[in-house]
Each structure stands twice: as structure tokens, then as C-alpha cells.
Design a protein around this motif. Structure first.
Motif, PDB file in Angstrom:
ATOM      1  N   ALA A 179     -13.857 -48.104 -47.128  1.00  0.00           N
ATOM      2  CA  ALA A 179     -14.058 -48.627 -48.475  1.00  0.00           C
ATOM      3  C   ALA A 179     -15.498 -49.112 -48.633  1.00  0.00           C
ATOM      4  O   ALA A 179     -16.048 -49.742 -47.732  1.00  0.00           O
ATOM      5  N   GLY A 180     -16.063 -48.773 -49.783  1.00  0.00           N
ATOM      6  CA  GLY A 180     -17.456 -49.103 -50.049  1.00  0.00           C
ATOM      7  C   GLY A 180     -18.428 -48.010 -49.669  1.00  0.00           C
ATOM      8  O   GLY A 180     -19.612 -48.078 -50.022  1.00  0.00           O
ATOM      9  N   GLY A 181     -17.943 -47.020 -48.950  1.00  0.00           N
ATOM     10  CA  GLY A 181     -18.792 -45.931 -48.500  1.00  0.00           C
ATOM     11  C   GLY A 181     -18.960 -44.852 -49.546  1.00  0.00           C
ATOM     12  O   GLY A 181     -18.514 -44.983 -50.694  1.00  0.00           O
ATOM     13  N   SER A 182     -19.622 -43.783 -49.136  1.00  0.00           N
ATOM     14  CA  SER A 182     -19.930 -42.676 -50.042  1.00  0.00           C
ATOM     15  C   SER A 182     -19.553 -41.348 -49.418  1.00  0.00           C
ATOM     16  O   SER A 182     -19.551 -41.198 -48.189  1.00  0.00           O
ATOM     17  N   LEU A 183     -19.250 -40.395 -50.273  1.00  0.00           N
ATOM     18  CA  LEU A 183     -19.032 -39.005 -49.879  1.00  0.00           C
ATOM     19  C   LEU A 183     -19.586 -38.113 -50.971  1.00  0.00           C
ATOM     20  O   LEU A 183     -19.642 -38.518 -52.145  1.00  0.00           O
ATOM     21  N   ARG A 184     -19.965 -36.906 -50.584  1.00  0.00           N
ATOM     22  CA  ARG A 184     -20.440 -35.928 -51.554  1.00  0.00           C
ATOM     23  C   ARG A 184     -19.623 -34.664 -51.386  1.00  0.00           C
ATOM     24  O   ARG A 184     -19.616 -34.045 -50.313  1.00  0.00           O
ATOM     25  N   LEU A 185     -18.948 -34.268 -52.461  1.00  0.00           N
ATOM     26  CA  LEU A 185     -18.182 -33.027 -52.476  1.00  0.00           C
ATOM     27  C   LEU A 185     -19.009 -31.933 -53.145  1.00  0.00           C
ATOM     28  O   LEU A 185     -19.756 -32.203 -54.091  1.00  0.00           O
ATOM     29  N   SER A 186     -18.836 -30.728 -52.640  1.00  0.00           N
ATOM     30  CA  SER A 186     -19.497 -29.571 -53.249  1.00  0.00           C
ATOM     31  C   SER A 186     -18.472 -28.494 -53.524  1.00  0.00           C
ATOM     32  O   SER A 186     -17.480 -28.376 -52.802  1.00  0.00           O
ATOM     33  N   CYS A 187     -18.723 -27.714 -54.554  1.00  0.00           N
ATOM     34  CA  CYS A 187     -17.851 -26.585 -54.905  1.00  0.00           C
ATOM     35  C   CYS A 187     -18.734 -25.414 -55.288  1.00  0.00           C
ATOM     36  O   CYS A 187     -19.499 -25.500 -56.251  1.00  0.00           O
ATOM     37  N   ALA A 188     -18.613 -24.348 -54.528  1.00  0.00           N
ATOM     38  CA  ALA A 188     -19.383 -23.137 -54.793  1.00  0.00           C
ATOM     39  C   ALA A 188     -18.474 -22.088 -55.415  1.00  0.00           C
ATOM     40  O   ALA A 188     -17.425 -21.760 -54.855  1.00  0.00           O
ATOM     41  N   ALA A 189     -18.882 -21.576 -56.560  1.00  0.00           N
ATOM     42  CA  ALA A 189     -18.130 -20.545 -57.259  1.00  0.00           C
ATOM     43  C   ALA A 189     -18.763 -19.183 -57.011  1.00  0.00           C
ATOM     44  O   ALA A 189     -19.985 -19.048 -57.006  1.00  0.00           O
ATOM     45  N   SER A 190     -17.925 -18.191 -56.815  1.00  0.00           N
ATOM     46  CA  SER A 190     -18.412 -16.821 -56.646  1.00  0.00           C
ATOM     47  C   SER A 190     -17.514 -15.882 -57.421  1.00  0.00           C
ATOM     48  O   SER A 190     -16.382 -16.215 -57.759  1.00  0.00           O
ATOM     49  N   GLY A 191     -18.029 -14.706 -57.699  1.00  0.00           N
ATOM     50  CA  GLY A 191     -17.279 -13.734 -58.478  1.00  0.00           C
ATOM     51  C   GLY A 191     -17.944 -13.540 -59.831  1.00  0.00           C
ATOM     52  O   GLY A 191     -19.165 -13.632 -59.952  1.00  0.00           O
ATOM     53  N   ILE A 192     -17.125 -13.303 -60.844  1.00  0.00           N
ATOM     54  CA  ILE A 192     -17.648 -13.064 -62.192  1.00  0.00           C
ATOM     55  C   ILE A 192     -17.720 -14.412 -62.906  1.00  0.00           C
ATOM     56  O   ILE A 192     -16.705 -14.909 -63.415  1.00  0.00           O
ATOM     57  N   ILE A 193     -18.920 -14.990 -62.937  1.00  0.00           N
ATOM     58  CA  ILE A 193     -19.131 -16.330 -63.491  1.00  0.00           C
ATOM     59  C   ILE A 193     -19.664 -16.199 -64.911  1.00  0.00           C
ATOM     60  O   ILE A 193     -20.705 -15.587 -65.140  1.00  0.00           O
ATOM     61  N   ALA A 194     -18.969 -16.790 -65.849  1.00  0.00           N
ATOM     62  CA  ALA A 194     -19.394 -16.729 -67.243  1.00  0.00           C
ATOM     63  C   ALA A 194     -20.574 -17.666 -67.481  1.00  0.00           C
ATOM     64  O   ALA A 194     -20.695 -18.707 -66.847  1.00  0.00           O
ATOM     65  N   SER A 195     -21.423 -17.284 -68.406  1.00  0.00           N
ATOM     66  CA  SER A 195     -22.572 -18.137 -68.716  1.00  0.00           C
ATOM     67  C   SER A 195     -22.133 -19.413 -69.425  1.00  0.00           C
ATOM     68  O   SER A 195     -22.771 -20.458 -69.283  1.00  0.00           O
ATOM     69  N   VAL A 196     -21.063 -19.348 -70.177  1.00  0.00           N
ATOM     70  CA  VAL A 196     -20.500 -20.522 -70.848  1.00  0.00           C
ATOM     71  C   VAL A 196     -19.231 -20.907 -70.108  1.00  0.00           C
ATOM     72  O   VAL A 196     -18.252 -20.165 -70.113  1.00  0.00           O
ATOM     73  N   ARG A 197     -19.252 -22.042 -69.460  1.00  0.00           N
ATOM     74  CA  ARG A 197     -18.138 -22.434 -68.597  1.00  0.00           C
ATOM     75  C   ARG A 197     -18.122 -23.938 -68.433  1.00  0.00           C
ATOM     76  O   ARG A 197     -19.114 -24.627 -68.713  1.00  0.00           O
TER      77      ARG A 197
END
Length: 115
Positions: A14-32
């Protein structure tokens, strides 16, 4: 099809930090919109934070001032910086992608905050 790969979960005090990441691949729309949801045992899946392709962000009241969401559009990646973590933040965190046609979920990453 869009594939979402999450990383960065783990165990923190408790009180600590974490950083989550999410990488998307495939057909990525410009509006999302991409987002992070979380689900604790026995509870529903709730929105944590979202970010549109134009940079508009939205946060759950419970994380405002503690969490930040950002995107690297060139890499189709979003990040969730989680600070001042509390035991009640413990959950499986899911990455979510939505465009005008489709929506996709990541497999989830566990975040555990010990007291």
C-alpha cells in the motif's frame, strides 16, 4: 482483429506504484478508445480509465488524482500509471479496445496491493 497484450501487474505494498502497459496489434482504427477496466473477486468489471485517439481521458472517481493514463499512438500502446495504491485497488486489470465497429479485451493482469 485486434490483439491486446498487457504487462506490468504484480504485488506491491500500500502506498506504492505500478505501471501497466497494453500493446495493441492487428488492424488498429485511427479513431478509437482504449481503456483499463478492473474486476475484483465477486464484483463486476468496472472502468478505471480511458483515453481516446484524440487524447481525451476519463477516470473513475475512485482513482482520480492517483492514476494517470497515457498513450503512445505510434506504438498503439497505452499505459496506466498507478500511484498511492490501496488494498482496494487489488483486482485483475483488463485492457480494452473499441472502435466504430469492434471491441476487444486483453487477457488481464493481476494487481495485488498488500496492506
Amino acid at each position: 482483429q485486434v490483439q491486446l497484450v498487457e504487462s506490468g501487474g504484480g504485488l506491491v505494498q500500500a502506498g506504492g506504484s505500478l505501471r501497466l502497459s497494453c500493446a495493441a496489434s492487428g488492424i488498429i482504427a485511427s479513431v478509437r478508445t482504449m481503456a483499463w477496466y478492473r474486476q475484483a473477486p465477486g464484483k463486476q468489471r468496472d472502468l478505471v480509465a480511458s483515453i481516446t485517439s484524440s487524447g481525451t481521458t476519463n477516470f473513475a472517481d475512485s482513482v482520480k488524482g492517483r492514476f494517470a493514463i497515457s498513450s503512445e499512438n505510434a506504438k498503439n500502446t497505452i499505459h496506466l500509471q498507478m500511484n498511492s495504491l490501496k488494498p482496494e485497488d487489488t483486482a485483475v486489470y483488463y485492457c480494452f479496445y473499441r472502435d466504430i465497429t469492434f471491441n476487444f479485451w486483453g487477457q488481464g493482469t493481476q494487481v495485488t496491493v498488500s496492506s
